[in-house]
Design a protein around this motif. Structure first.
Motif, PDB file in Angstrom:
ATOM      1  N   ASP A  45       0.888  -1.158   0.000  1.00  0.00           N
ATOM      2  CA  ASP A  45       0.000   0.000   0.000  1.00  0.00           C
ATOM      3  C   ASP A  45       0.925   1.205   0.000  1.00  0.00           C
ATOM      4  O   ASP A  45       1.659   1.429   0.954  1.00  0.00           O
ATOM      5  CB  ASP A  45      -0.869  -0.050   1.271  1.00  0.00           C
ATOM      6  N   ASP A  46       0.911   1.998  -1.069  1.00  0.00           N
ATOM      7  CA  ASP A  46       1.876   3.099  -1.180  1.00  0.00           C
ATOM      8  C   ASP A  46       1.405   4.382  -0.491  1.00  0.00           C
ATOM      9  O   ASP A  46       1.892   5.473  -0.762  1.00  0.00           O
ATOM     10  CB  ASP A  46       2.211   3.379  -2.648  1.00  0.00           C
ATOM     11  N   GLN A  59       8.171   9.454  -5.567  1.00  0.00           N
ATOM     12  CA  GLN A  59       8.945   8.221  -5.380  1.00  0.00           C
ATOM     13  C   GLN A  59       8.446   7.457  -4.157  1.00  0.00           C
ATOM     14  O   GLN A  59       8.092   8.059  -3.142  1.00  0.00           O
ATOM     15  CB  GLN A  59      10.427   8.561  -5.202  1.00  0.00           C
ATOM     16  N   ILE A  60       8.416   6.122  -4.267  1.00  0.00           N
ATOM     17  CA  ILE A  60       8.001   5.299  -3.125  1.00  0.00           C
ATOM     18  C   ILE A  60       9.182   5.155  -2.165  1.00  0.00           C
ATOM     19  O   ILE A  60      10.251   4.693  -2.548  1.00  0.00           O
ATOM     20  CB  ILE A  60       7.501   3.916  -3.588  1.00  0.00           C
ATOM     21  N   VAL A  61       8.968   5.588  -0.929  1.00  0.00           N
ATOM     22  CA  VAL A  61      10.010   5.566   0.093  1.00  0.00           C
ATOM     23  C   VAL A  61       9.428   4.985   1.378  1.00  0.00           C
ATOM     24  O   VAL A  61       8.227   4.775   1.498  1.00  0.00           O
ATOM     25  CB  VAL A  61      10.561   6.985   0.362  1.00  0.00           C
ATOM     26  N   GLY A  62      10.297   4.748   2.375  1.00  0.00           N
ATOM     27  CA  GLY A  62       9.811   4.300   3.666  1.00  0.00           C
ATOM     28  C   GLY A  62      10.716   3.277   4.316  1.00  0.00           C
ATOM     29  O   GLY A  62      11.710   2.817   3.730  1.00  0.00           O
ATOM     30  N   PHE A  63      10.388   2.933   5.530  1.00  0.00           N
ATOM     31  CA  PHE A  63      11.164   1.968   6.315  1.00  0.00           C
ATOM     32  C   PHE A  63      11.217   0.604   5.635  1.00  0.00           C
ATOM     33  O   PHE A  63      12.295   0.032   5.421  1.00  0.00           O
ATOM     34  CB  PHE A  63      10.562   1.844   7.716  1.00  0.00           C
ATOM     35  N   LYS A  78      17.082  -6.727  -8.493  1.00  0.00           N
ATOM     36  CA  LYS A  78      16.434  -5.424  -8.417  1.00  0.00           C
ATOM     37  C   LYS A  78      15.088  -5.591  -7.718  1.00  0.00           C
ATOM     38  O   LYS A  78      14.360  -6.554  -7.981  1.00  0.00           O
ATOM     39  CB  LYS A  78      16.216  -4.882  -9.835  1.00  0.00           C
ATOM     40  N   VAL A  79      14.740  -4.656  -6.826  1.00  0.00           N
ATOM     41  CA  VAL A  79      13.440  -4.697  -6.156  1.00  0.00           C
ATOM     42  C   VAL A  79      12.502  -3.698  -6.823  1.00  0.00           C
ATOM     43  O   VAL A  79      12.805  -2.513  -6.927  1.00  0.00           O
ATOM     44  CB  VAL A  79      13.566  -4.379  -4.657  1.00  0.00           C
ATOM     45  N   THR A  80      11.384  -4.204  -7.301  1.00  0.00           N
ATOM     46  CA  THR A  80      10.355  -3.370  -7.914  1.00  0.00           C
ATOM     47  C   THR A  80       9.158  -3.316  -6.981  1.00  0.00           C
ATOM     48  O   THR A  80       8.693  -4.365  -6.507  1.00  0.00           O
ATOM     49  CB  THR A  80       9.919  -3.942  -9.277  1.00  0.00           C
ATOM     50  N   PHE A  81       8.653  -2.112  -6.724  1.00  0.00           N
ATOM     51  CA  PHE A  81       7.530  -1.951  -5.804  1.00  0.00           C
ATOM     52  C   PHE A  81       6.241  -1.731  -6.593  1.00  0.00           C
ATOM     53  O   PHE A  81       6.165  -0.843  -7.446  1.00  0.00           O
ATOM     54  CB  PHE A  81       7.793  -0.788  -4.848  1.00  0.00           C
ATOM     55  N   LYS A  82       5.242  -2.561  -6.286  1.00  0.00           N
ATOM     56  CA  LYS A  82       3.980  -2.532  -7.021  1.00  0.00           C
ATOM     57  C   LYS A  82       2.824  -2.212  -6.076  1.00  0.00           C
ATOM     58  O   LYS A  82       2.449  -3.037  -5.246  1.00  0.00           O
ATOM     59  CB  LYS A  82       3.741  -3.886  -7.697  1.00  0.00           C
ATOM     60  N   PRO A  83       2.250  -1.005  -6.168  1.00  0.00           N
ATOM     61  CA  PRO A  83       1.109  -0.647  -5.322  1.00  0.00           C
ATOM     62  C   PRO A  83      -0.104  -1.536  -5.614  1.00  0.00           C
ATOM     63  O   PRO A  83      -0.437  -1.787  -6.773  1.00  0.00           O
ATOM     64  CB  PRO A  83       0.822   0.807  -5.693  1.00  0.00           C
ATOM     65  N   VAL A  84      -0.731  -2.018  -4.542  1.00  0.00           N
ATOM     66  CA  VAL A  84      -1.893  -2.908  -4.653  1.00  0.00           C
ATOM     67  C   VAL A  84      -2.913  -2.476  -3.598  1.00  0.00           C
ATOM     68  O   VAL A  84      -2.534  -2.086  -2.500  1.00  0.00           O
ATOM     69  CB  VAL A  84      -1.491  -4.384  -4.401  1.00  0.00           C
ATOM     70  N   GLU A  85      -4.201  -2.576  -3.922  1.00  0.00           N
ATOM     71  CA  GLU A  85      -5.239  -2.298  -2.924  1.00  0.00           C
ATOM     72  C   GLU A  85      -5.072  -3.293  -1.771  1.00  0.00           C
ATOM     73  O   GLU A  85      -4.999  -4.500  -1.988  1.00  0.00           O
ATOM     74  CB  GLU A  85      -6.639  -2.450  -3.538  1.00  0.00           C
ATOM     75  N   TRP A  86      -5.016  -2.767  -0.545  1.00  0.00           N
ATOM     76  CA  TRP A  86      -4.635  -3.594   0.598  1.00  0.00           C
ATOM     77  C   TRP A  86      -5.582  -4.767   0.844  1.00  0.00           C
ATOM     78  O   TRP A  86      -5.144  -5.868   1.183  1.00  0.00           O
ATOM     79  CB  TRP A  86      -4.532  -2.730   1.855  1.00  0.00           C
ATOM     80  N   LYS A  96       0.344 -14.610  -8.116  1.00  0.00           N
ATOM     81  CA  LYS A  96       1.699 -14.383  -8.631  1.00  0.00           C
ATOM     82  C   LYS A  96       1.835 -13.048  -9.373  1.00  0.00           C
ATOM     83  O   LYS A  96       2.708 -12.896 -10.231  1.00  0.00           O
ATOM     84  CB  LYS A  96       2.156 -15.551  -9.518  1.00  0.00           C
ATOM     85  N   ASP A  97       0.998 -12.085  -9.007  1.00  0.00           N
ATOM     86  CA  ASP A  97       1.168 -10.730  -9.540  1.00  0.00           C
ATOM     87  C   ASP A  97       2.349 -10.052  -8.860  1.00  0.00           C
ATOM     88  O   ASP A  97       2.946  -9.129  -9.411  1.00  0.00           O
ATOM     89  CB  ASP A  97      -0.093  -9.892  -9.305  1.00  0.00           C
ATOM     90  N   ILE A  98       2.657 -10.498  -7.636  1.00  0.00           N
ATOM     91  CA  ILE A  98       3.782  -9.982  -6.853  1.00  0.00           C
ATOM     92  C   ILE A  98       4.505 -11.174  -6.230  1.00  0.00           C
ATOM     93  O   ILE A  98       3.954 -12.273  -6.151  1.00  0.00           O
ATOM     94  CB  ILE A  98       3.313  -9.010  -5.746  1.00  0.00           C
ATOM     95  N   ASP A  99       5.740 -10.952  -5.786  1.00  0.00           N
ATOM     96  CA  ASP A  99       6.519 -12.032  -5.167  1.00  0.00           C
ATOM     97  C   ASP A  99       6.427 -12.023  -3.650  1.00  0.00           C
ATOM     98  O   ASP A  99       6.542 -13.071  -3.015  1.00  0.00           O
ATOM     99  CB  ASP A  99       7.997 -11.920  -5.569  1.00  0.00           C
TER     100      ASP A  99
END
Length: 266
Positions: A45-46, A59-63, A78-86, A96-99
């Motif tokens: 959740d971005d 840019q997506i940032v955070g802990f 490489k880490v790719t961040f994919k926003p998804v409805e929680w 398998k849309d995300i790992d």
């Protein structure tokens, strides 16, 4: 001889049918596949500061973003961040849309039925935030009040577990993210928000004089990285790298950057 040959033929056919039906164990290629494509896709959740959110430049940032990037670097991917409805993120993982799910994900029994988890890396509480001018000082004062929380979050689960409290409130209003809930709290449209402590206290610190946190909470919980149940090799690798960044102090540095102190679970 004909009978023996017939029996042998039937046995061979049975083996083929069983294999085709998937009764033989499948090979876990989760880690091999990720290293082959050199990419680890993390669902989140971005709009969940300080765990994962967008800064002023988008840019997506955070802990959790920094933690995932460090683990990915050590894995050589490489880490790719994919926003998804929680409320649909577990489905996205299993499809398998995300790992991975790496975004302040609470380990619960219900979620354990659907996915696997890494070892605990942060402990968290479910806190109650009210407007700074509110007269509410204890959770029993929420009787006949409207309480906000994020749909599909562990806050929803924690409130439901406190049966007396959940039955006493006037309404439980559910939001797609915590930001919306806290904005409504500030506007006076709701009376309180139940939220993860790491998120709530971050908001409170950024909005001096706007909110206050009640001394009572709705329980302690553990955060883990969400992984598909069959991806045992990936689970082992994530645990290995989490332990490594804990031992060499990297996770401590990341923690202090976002919280001003070390919150990593020992």
């Amino acid at each position: 001889m004909k009978i023996k040959f017939k029996l042998l033929t039937m046995a061979i056919l049975s083996t083929v049918i069983l294999t085709a039906c998937g009764n033989t164990p499948t090979t876990d290629n989760s880690l091999t596949d990720i290293k082959a494509k050199k990419e680890l896709v993390v669902g989140l959740d971005d709009n969940f500061p300080p765990m994962g959110f967008r800064d002023k430049s988008g840019q997506i940032v955070g802990f959790d973003i920094d933690m995932a990037k460090e683990v990915g670097k050590r894995m050589g991917v490489k880490v790719t961040f994919k926003p998804v409805e929680w409320d649909g993120i577990i489905l996205s993982l299993n499809n398998k849309d995300i790992d991975l799910i790496w975004n302040g994900l609470t380990i619960t029994d219900k979620r354990k039925e659907q996915i696997a988890f890494s070892k605990v890396y942060v402990q968290n509480k479910q806190i109650i935030i009210v407007n700074n001018k509110s007269t509410i000082s204890k959770k029993n004062a929420l009787t006949d009040k409207t309480v906000g929380l994020q749909l599909g979050s562990s806050s929803e689960t924690a409130l439901a577990k406190d049966v007396a409290l959940s039955k006493s409130v006037k309404e439980i209003k559910k939001y797609s993210n915590n930001t919306e809930a806290l904005l409504d709290l500030n506007a006076g449209r709701i009376d309180a928000v139940v939220v993860d402590e790491v998120v709530g206290r971050y908001y409170v610190s950024k909005k001096t004089g706007m909110y206050k946190v009640l001394n009572e909470n709705l329980g302690v919980e553990d955060y883990g990285v969400g992984i598909r149940k069959n991806d045992t090799a990936l689970t082992t690798e994530i645990n290995k790298q989490l332990e490594a960044i804990k031992k060499d102090g990297t996770s401590n540095t990341i923690s202090k950057k976002w919280f001003g102190k070390d919150i990593i679970y020992k």
